[in-house]
Design a protein around this motif. Structure first.
Motif, PDB file in Angstrom:
ATOM      1  N   GLN A  90      -2.429  -4.117   3.760  1.00 19.57           N
ATOM      2  CA  GLN A  90      -2.929  -4.892   2.618  1.00 19.57           C
ATOM      3  C   GLN A  90      -2.351  -4.391   1.290  1.00 19.57           C
ATOM      4  O   GLN A  90      -3.082  -4.075   0.334  1.00 19.57           O
ATOM      5  CB  GLN A  90      -4.459  -4.877   2.619  1.00 19.57           C
TER       6      GLN A  90
ATOM      7  N   THR B  40       1.310 -12.994   4.769  1.00 20.32           N
ATOM      8  CA  THR B  40       0.248 -13.058   3.759  1.00 20.32           C
ATOM      9  C   THR B  40      -1.079 -13.452   4.388  1.00 20.32           C
ATOM     10  O   THR B  40      -1.195 -14.519   5.006  1.00 20.32           O
ATOM     11  CB  THR B  40       0.622 -14.058   2.653  1.00 20.32           C
TER      12      THR B  40
ATOM     13  N   GLN C 252      -0.914 -10.561   8.132  1.00 17.40           N
ATOM     14  CA  GLN C 252      -0.587  -9.389   7.318  1.00 17.40           C
ATOM     15  C   GLN C 252      -1.438  -8.212   7.778  1.00 17.40           C
ATOM     16  O   GLN C 252      -2.667  -8.301   7.783  1.00 17.40           O
ATOM     17  CB  GLN C 252      -0.865  -9.695   5.839  1.00 17.40           C
TER      18      GLN C 252
ATOM     19  N   LEU D 159       1.188  -5.675  -0.804  1.00 17.84           N
ATOM     20  CA  LEU D 159       2.303  -6.624  -0.749  1.00 17.84           C
ATOM     21  C   LEU D 159       3.593  -5.953  -0.283  1.00 17.84           C
ATOM     22  O   LEU D 159       3.970  -4.899  -0.810  1.00 17.84           O
ATOM     23  CB  LEU D 159       2.511  -7.222  -2.149  1.00 17.84           C
TER      24      LEU D 159
ATOM     25  N   SER E 170      -1.530  -8.811  -1.911  1.00 18.72           N
ATOM     26  CA  SER E 170      -0.714  -9.772  -1.162  1.00 18.72           C
ATOM     27  C   SER E 170      -0.169 -10.832  -2.113  1.00 18.72           C
ATOM     28  O   SER E 170      -0.505 -10.852  -3.306  1.00 18.72           O
ATOM     29  CB  SER E 170      -1.546 -10.453  -0.067  1.00 18.72           C
ATOM     30  N   LEU E 171       0.644 -11.726  -1.558  1.00 17.55           N
ATOM     31  CA  LEU E 171       1.131 -12.865  -2.355  1.00 17.55           C
ATOM     32  C   LEU E 171      -0.020 -13.746  -2.807  1.00 17.55           C
ATOM     33  O   LEU E 171       0.133 -14.514  -3.754  1.00 17.55           O
ATOM     34  CB  LEU E 171       2.095 -13.722  -1.528  1.00 17.55           C
ATOM     35  N   ALA E 172      -1.164 -13.624  -2.130  1.00 19.10           N
ATOM     36  CA  ALA E 172      -2.325 -14.436  -2.500  1.00 19.10           C
ATOM     37  C   ALA E 172      -3.071 -13.870  -3.701  1.00 19.10           C
ATOM     38  O   ALA E 172      -3.990 -14.511  -4.205  1.00 19.10           O
ATOM     39  CB  ALA E 172      -3.277 -14.563  -1.306  1.00 19.10           C
TER      40      ALA E 172
END
Ligand code: 5GP
Ligand code: ZN
Length: 116
Positions: free
Chosen positions: A96, A87, A93, A98, A49-51
């Motif tokens: 999982q 996200t 989200q 991106l 993800s963006l995280a």
């Protein structure tokens, strides 16, 4: 990742309606479109993800954004589009790996009252 559905799409082991591909990215039609144009852009490599991106991923993220207009235009959204990257849990989200949603079509996509 072997159990990731978008990795399988990137590898071609699960079919998807691909609309764009380059060395780093693929884009394909969302299986449950929320708008007349609903495309998902994903990196070929697994990023959750963006995280979880690193500084090294900045060019890849830039490429995802830089291709959005070209893809939207080719898919029938000439007058603009919306980009969404859900996200984590708060971002709801579901997959999982991106992915960037491109939402558009011939009409304005409307207010953000729905998830997408
Ligand atoms: P999220 O809620 O994680 O931001 O969005 C996941 C998106 O992936 C959803 O819009 C869903 O319809 C789409 N999706 C889930 N599984 C598949 C699949 O197997 N193929 C395609 N083309 N889209 C999928
Ligand atoms: Zn993956």
């Amino acid at each position: 990742m072997s159990d990731c559905i978008f990795c399988k799409i990137a590898a071609g082991t699960i079919p998807a309606a691909r609309v764009y591909e380059d060395e780093q990215l693929i884009a394909f039609k969302d299986i449950a479109p929320q708008r007349p144009v609903h495309i998902l852009v994903i990196p070929k490599k697994h990023i959750t993800s963006l995280a979880t991106v690193s500084a090294d991923d900045a060019p890849l993220l830039g490429q995802m954004l830089a291709k959005a207009h070209e893809i939207a235009l080719a898919q029938g959204s000439p007058a603009g589009f919306r980009v969404i990257i859900n996200t984590g849990e708060i971002g709801q989200q579901e997959v999982q790996h991106l992915h960037m949603h491109i939402l558009g079509g011939p009409q304005p996509v409307g207010p953000m009252v729905q998830k997408h």
